[in-house]
Design a protein around this motif. Structure first.
Motif, mmCIF file in Angstrom:
data_model
loop_
_atom_site.group_PDB
_atom_site.id
_atom_site.type_symbol
_atom_site.label_atom_id
_atom_site.label_comp_id
_atom_site.label_asym_id
_atom_site.label_seq_id
_atom_site.Cartn_x
_atom_site.Cartn_y
_atom_site.Cartn_z
ATOM 1 N N GLU A 146 19.141 46.938 39.807
ATOM 2 C CA GLU A 146 19.589 45.922 38.850
ATOM 3 C C GLU A 146 18.446 44.988 38.472
ATOM 4 O O GLU A 146 18.263 44.651 37.293
ATOM 5 C CB GLU A 146 20.750 45.129 39.446
ATOM 6 C CG GLU A 146 21.360 44.116 38.501
ATOM 7 C CD GLU A 146 22.569 43.416 39.092
ATOM 8 O OE1 GLU A 146 22.812 42.245 38.724
ATOM 9 O OE2 GLU A 146 23.277 44.035 39.917
ATOM 10 N N ARG A 150 16.816 44.374 34.798
ATOM 11 C CA ARG A 150 16.721 43.015 34.229
ATOM 12 C C ARG A 150 15.287 42.713 33.776
ATOM 13 O O ARG A 150 15.058 42.192 32.676
ATOM 14 C CB ARG A 150 17.192 41.994 35.254
ATOM 15 C CG ARG A 150 17.182 40.555 34.736
ATOM 16 C CD ARG A 150 17.769 39.594 35.739
ATOM 17 N NE ARG A 150 19.200 39.811 35.908
ATOM 18 C CZ ARG A 150 19.756 40.387 36.976
ATOM 19 N NH1 ARG A 150 18.986 40.807 37.980
ATOM 20 N NH2 ARG A 150 21.063 40.554 37.052
ATOM 21 N N GLN A 160 18.857 45.127 25.099
ATOM 22 C CA GLN A 160 19.576 44.018 25.723
ATOM 23 C C GLN A 160 20.888 44.560 26.306
ATOM 24 O O GLN A 160 21.913 44.617 25.631
ATOM 25 C CB GLN A 160 19.852 42.925 24.694
ATOM 26 C CG GLN A 160 18.611 42.217 24.195
ATOM 27 C CD GLN A 160 17.981 41.346 25.270
ATOM 28 O OE1 GLN A 160 18.676 40.789 26.125
ATOM 29 N NE2 GLN A 160 16.667 41.237 25.243
ATOM 30 N N ASP A 162 23.546 44.864 29.908
ATOM 31 C CA ASP A 162 23.994 44.199 31.126
ATOM 32 C C ASP A 162 23.412 44.964 32.317
ATOM 33 O O ASP A 162 23.766 46.134 32.529
ATOM 34 C CB ASP A 162 25.521 44.204 31.184
ATOM 35 C CG ASP A 162 26.055 43.475 32.395
ATOM 36 O OD1 ASP A 162 25.719 43.883 33.532
ATOM 37 O OD2 ASP A 162 26.826 42.520 32.232
ATOM 38 N N SER A 164 23.908 44.887 35.560
ATOM 39 C CA SER A 164 24.864 45.352 36.562
ATOM 40 C C SER A 164 25.628 46.584 36.072
ATOM 41 O O SER A 164 25.783 47.570 36.801
ATOM 42 C CB SER A 164 25.843 44.235 36.912
ATOM 43 O OG SER A 164 26.802 44.676 37.849
ATOM 44 N N LEU A 165 26.098 46.540 34.831
ATOM 45 C CA LEU A 165 26.831 47.671 34.282
ATOM 46 C C LEU A 165 25.904 48.862 34.050
ATOM 47 O O LEU A 165 26.318 50.023 34.186
ATOM 48 C CB LEU A 165 27.517 47.275 32.979
ATOM 49 C CG LEU A 165 28.641 46.237 33.105
ATOM 50 C CD1 LEU A 165 29.202 45.899 31.726
ATOM 51 C CD2 LEU A 165 29.752 46.742 34.025
ATOM 52 N N THR A 166 24.656 48.585 33.709
ATOM 53 C CA THR A 166 23.705 49.672 33.466
ATOM 54 C C THR A 166 23.416 50.457 34.738
ATOM 55 O O THR A 166 23.236 51.676 34.692
ATOM 56 C CB THR A 166 22.402 49.115 32.871
ATOM 57 O OG1 THR A 166 22.706 48.439 31.646
ATOM 58 C CG2 THR A 166 21.400 50.223 32.588
#
Length: 221
Positions: A146, A150, A160, A162, A164-166
């Motif tokens: 994560e 980021r 761009q 997320d 966490s979801l990625t």
């Protein structure tokens, strides 16, 4: 000390050092063949060629054997992934590719892939196993990935998204691949082909995840 005793000592020490792995090998074979619940410690001892008491000397319960299998097969993979990700600077796609291909290469070993298969089969019935796997593997590796995502977004390498979801999108296809095979019996012809799955996944993933060149924030790294 006699010459015979000198010769026997190191041999028996090597034998004792090998016993935990012999026990784990026997347990893994039986857990896969019979299931965790149906396997007795007596069965494991017999398969390993040891006494039941010797098995308990190294592993005080069947649950401890499950944990031992996870630590032996999975933790080294997690540690390798963390070593690759830690303090990495630059395009995250490079290290993500390396980590996923390393994962595919490691679990191509039948002795290693047998443990993730076992986790899929038994984790729902034995929540302590799931807790241990989360604490020692997922709670260490997922935050690292994560953070990598980021940083990749901040530096303009990635869209761009997320973080966490990625992470779920990155790991999801691998988990689903196992689930389809182990739960539903849906396996590609010829086997799991983890290397081909990872290559295919990376192609789809990066075509959608990569930012356009104009978004890159150039830096000395």
């Amino acid at each position: 000390m006699s010459e015979i005793a000198k010769e026997r000592g190191p041999k028996f020490r090597r034998r004792a050092e090998a016993r935990p792995d012999e026990v784990l090998d026997a347990a893994l074979e039986l857990f896969i063949e019979k299931g965790f619940a149906a396997t007795r410690v007596d069965d494991i001892a017999k398969r390993a060629g040891l006494s039941k008491g010797t098995v308990y000397l190294y592993f005080p319960s069947k649950e401890a054997l499950l944990e031992g299998l996870v630590r032996r097969a999975i933790l080294p993979i997690a540690d390798s992934a963390l070593a690759a990700i830690r303090d990495y600077e630059g395009d995250p796609r490079i290290v993500l590719s390396m980590v996923l291909r390393m994962l595919a290469g490691r679990i191509a070993d039948p002795k290693i892939i047998a443990t993730p298969k076992l986790i899929f089969r038994e984790a729902m019935s034995f929540p302590d196993l799931a807790k241990m796997y989360r604490a020692e593997v997922l709670d260490r590796v997922l935050p690292a990935i994560e953070g990598l995502i980021r940083k990749g977004v901040e530096q303009g390498y990635l869209r761009q998204v997320d973080p966490s979801l990625t992470v779920r999108s990155i790991m999801g296809p691998v988990m689903l691949h196992f689930a389809m095979a182990e739960i539903f019996g849906i396996t590609p012809e010829g086997g799991l082909h983890m290397d081909k799955l990872v290559d295919n996944h990376l192609t789809i993933l990066f075509d959608g995840l990569s930012a356009p060149p104009s978004a890159k924030t150039w830096s000395a790294s």
